[in-house]
Design an enzyme around this catalytic site. Structure first.
Site, mmCIF file in Angstrom:
data_model
loop_
_atom_site.group_PDB
_atom_site.id
_atom_site.type_symbol
_atom_site.label_atom_id
_atom_site.label_comp_id
_atom_site.label_asym_id
_atom_site.label_seq_id
_atom_site.Cartn_x
_atom_site.Cartn_y
_atom_site.Cartn_z
ATOM 1 N N SER A 33 0.956 -1.022 -0.109
ATOM 2 C CA SER A 33 0.037 0.009 0.117
ATOM 3 C C SER A 33 0.928 1.104 -0.026
ATOM 4 C CB SER A 33 -1.039 0.131 1.097
ATOM 5 O OG SER A 33 -1.911 0.983 1.249
ATOM 6 N N ASN A 34 0.339 2.412 0.467
ATOM 7 C CA ASN A 34 1.207 3.579 0.359
ATOM 8 C C ASN A 34 0.797 4.317 1.782
ATOM 9 O OD1 ASN A 34 -1.124 5.424 -0.581
ATOM 10 N ND2 ASN A 34 -0.848 3.950 -2.182
#
Ligand code: CTP
Ligand code: CA
Length: 223
Positions: A33-34
């Site tokens: 993810s981020n």
């Protein structure tokens, strides 16, 4: 303005917003993810609702409350976000793509938890494949929709944003510089508005005010 001094310039309009990160599973307990907090997209959804719009917020996993008066569709992966955004886009007058979609996902999702290496074995690599570009996919089908894209750049912000504007068929792009302590997770942001005619640099401001600036600009493109 209504009796509270609020602009109701989006009365009768439908607004779609994507927000937050997407998460792409590796195995049952891990994902890629981020750092997106979702704050910008949520602020835009909230501002649009206050201005009278019927708002659908397609959101990846974030720790923000649903803005009042906004329909929230919760998704996890880029594929789920595309599906939900596709539906909301069809009826939208304004579509804002604020999500930090994970650009890639593991080619295969293990149905068992991957084990750490035993006796010093190589761990091996995770093979990645590209996710669909939600903005580009939907903007290619636009008829009346005003399409607002974002560009998160560490360098060459405006030239990169100009390239994204053209490649993705957005009406304008909100470009911002990202990096340690910048943009992601903060409560304010400095951006450039990039459209086919001009580049406008905005001063640093709270994301709530930036949301209204973005909507002001989108309203100018309404057909
Ligand atoms: N976007 C999207 N779907 C993706 C990737 C990006 O809808 N799979 C949208 C974002 O929501 C944003 C715009 O495209 O509005 C630009 O995202 P950004 O990450 O800045 O650009 P990318 O095209 O993904 O290119 P790169 O990350 O390599 O700079
Ligand atoms: Ca990207």
């Amino acid at each position: 303005l209504d009796e509270l001094g609020v602009r109701r310039d989006l009365d009768g309009r439908r607004v779609m917003v994507t927000a937050g990160p997407t998460v792409e599973p590796i195995d049952p307990v891990r994902y890629i993810s981020n750092r997106s907090s979702g704050k910008t997209g949520y602020a835009i959804a909230r501002a649009a609702a206050l201005r009278g719009a019927d708002v659908t917020l397609v959101s990846g996993p974030v720790s923000l409350p649903a803005p009042e008066g906004v329909r929230v569709v919760r998704v996890r992966t880029a594929h789920e976000m595309l599906e939900a955004a596709e539906e909301a886009f069809r009826d939208a007058d304004i579509a804002v793509f604020a999500a930090a979609v994970a650009d890639m996902r593991p080619r295969a999702v293990s149905d068992r938890k991957l084990k750490k290496s035993l006796d010093g074995d190589e761990l091996g690599a995770i093979e990645l494949v590209e996710n669909p570009d939600i903005l580009a996919t939907l903007a290619a089908r636009k008829d009346r929709q005003v399409v607002v894209g974002f560009a998160a750049e560490t360098n060459d912000v405006v030239p990169n944003a100009e390239a994204k504007l053209a490649a993705k068929r957005a009406d304008f792009v909100v470009a911002n510089q990202v990096g340690e302590g910048m943009a992601f997770g903060t409560d304010d942001n400095a951006v450039w508005f990039v459209d086919a005619e001009e580049v406008e640099e905005l001063p640093r401001m709270p994301k709530s005010r930036l949301a209204d600036e973005i909507l002001d600009k989108a309203v100018q493109f309404l057909r």
